[in-house]
Write a protein that holds these residues in place. Structure first.
Motif, short mmCIF file in Angstrom:
data_model
loop_
_atom_site.label_atom_id
_atom_site.label_comp_id
_atom_site.label_asym_id
_atom_site.label_seq_id
_atom_site.Cartn_x
_atom_site.Cartn_y
_atom_site.Cartn_z
N UNK A 18 0.82 -1.21 0.00
CA UNK A 18 0.00 0.00 0.00
C UNK A 18 0.86 1.26 0.00
N UNK A 19 1.92 1.28 0.77
CA UNK A 19 2.78 2.47 0.86
C UNK A 19 3.37 2.81 -0.50
N UNK A 20 3.74 1.80 -1.26
CA UNK A 20 4.27 2.02 -2.61
C UNK A 20 3.19 2.56 -3.55
N UNK A 21 1.97 2.04 -3.38
CA UNK A 21 0.82 2.49 -4.18
C UNK A 21 0.57 3.97 -3.91
N UNK A 22 0.54 4.32 -2.64
CA UNK A 22 0.30 5.71 -2.25
C UNK A 22 1.40 6.63 -2.81
N UNK A 23 2.63 6.19 -2.73
CA UNK A 23 3.77 6.97 -3.22
C UNK A 23 3.66 7.19 -4.74
N UNK A 24 3.32 6.16 -5.49
CA UNK A 24 3.17 6.30 -6.94
C UNK A 24 2.03 7.25 -7.29
N UNK A 25 0.91 7.09 -6.60
CA UNK A 25 -0.23 7.97 -6.86
C UNK A 25 0.11 9.43 -6.57
N UNK A 26 0.82 9.65 -5.48
CA UNK A 26 1.22 11.01 -5.10
C UNK A 26 2.04 11.64 -6.22
N UNK A 27 2.95 10.88 -6.78
CA UNK A 27 3.79 11.39 -7.87
C UNK A 27 2.95 11.71 -9.11
N UNK A 28 1.99 10.86 -9.41
CA UNK A 28 1.11 11.10 -10.56
C UNK A 28 0.31 12.39 -10.35
N UNK A 29 -0.29 12.53 -9.17
CA UNK A 29 -1.10 13.72 -8.90
C UNK A 29 -0.24 14.98 -8.86
N UNK A 30 0.94 14.89 -8.26
CA UNK A 30 1.85 16.05 -8.22
C UNK A 30 2.21 16.50 -9.63
N UNK A 31 2.51 15.55 -10.50
CA UNK A 31 2.86 15.90 -11.87
C UNK A 31 1.70 16.60 -12.58
N UNK A 32 0.51 16.02 -12.51
CA UNK A 32 -0.62 16.57 -13.25
C UNK A 32 -1.13 17.87 -12.65
N UNK A 33 -0.81 18.14 -11.38
CA UNK A 33 -1.17 19.43 -10.79
C UNK A 33 -0.37 20.57 -11.42
N UNK A 34 0.88 20.30 -11.81
CA UNK A 34 1.71 21.37 -12.37
C UNK A 34 1.70 21.39 -13.90
N UNK A 35 1.18 20.33 -14.50
CA UNK A 35 1.12 20.26 -15.96
C UNK A 35 -0.03 21.13 -16.47
N UNK A 36 0.15 21.72 -17.63
CA UNK A 36 -0.92 22.49 -18.24
C UNK A 36 -2.00 21.52 -18.74
N UNK A 37 -3.20 21.75 -18.26
CA UNK A 37 -4.32 20.88 -18.62
C UNK A 37 -5.27 21.62 -19.56
N UNK A 38 -5.92 20.88 -20.40
CA UNK A 38 -6.90 21.46 -21.32
C UNK A 38 -8.19 21.65 -20.54
N UNK A 39 -8.67 22.85 -20.51
CA UNK A 39 -9.92 23.14 -19.79
C UNK A 39 -11.07 23.07 -20.78
N UNK A 40 -12.05 22.20 -20.46
CA UNK A 40 -13.16 21.97 -21.37
C UNK A 40 -14.29 22.93 -21.24
#
Length: 132
Positions: free
Chosen positions: A110-132
């Motif tokens: 679980x700790x590894x799962x949480x760590x991977x998810x955190x990295x995914x969310x951190x990346x997409x928070x700073x990435x430019x996203x297309x607003x629909x």
């Protein structure tokens, strides 16, 4: 960030909810149990910022969903991140060929799962996203 989470396993859904509840940033998670349900959600007015997609699902597999979304003019630019247990190289290559934004293998701990998810969310928070 609005996230469409497509997963048929309730335990995996609870795991994701538990993990993101610990993150500092708050995210809205929209859940779908399969690809058909996800498409019903995507027909709505507001689109998610990212999609987290499991590959092994009933009715419509993750690859079928991915193929369908990438052929849709309105939806094809949505970033889709595969979140799966499949370490099958054929699946990995097929998903990248269709046009995914990332491929994450769910770890057993679980700790590894949480760590991977955190990295995914951190990346997409700073990435430019297309607003629909």
């Amino acid at each position: 960030m609005n996230v469409l989470f497509i997963e048929d396993d309730m335990i995996e859904t609870m795991k994701l909810q538990r993990a993101i509840s610990k993150f500092q940033s708050k995210h809205k998670i929209i859940e779908a149990k399969n690809g058909e349900e996800a498409f019903d959600i995507l027909k709505g007015e507001s689109l998610p910022d990212i999609i987290l997609l499991d590959l092994n699902m009933p009715r419509m597999s993750g690859i079928e969903f991915l193929t369908k979304i990438k052929s849709d003019e309105k939806l094809k630019y949505l970033p889709v991140i595969i979140l799966t247990t499949s370490e099958n190289r054929v699946d990995l290559l097929k998903c990248f060929e269709i046009g995914i934004a990332g491929y994450i293998i769910k770890p057993l701990k679980y700790e590894d799962y949480e760590s991977k998810l955190k990295k995914v969310f951190d990346y997409w928070e700073i990435s430019e996203l297309i607003k629909g």
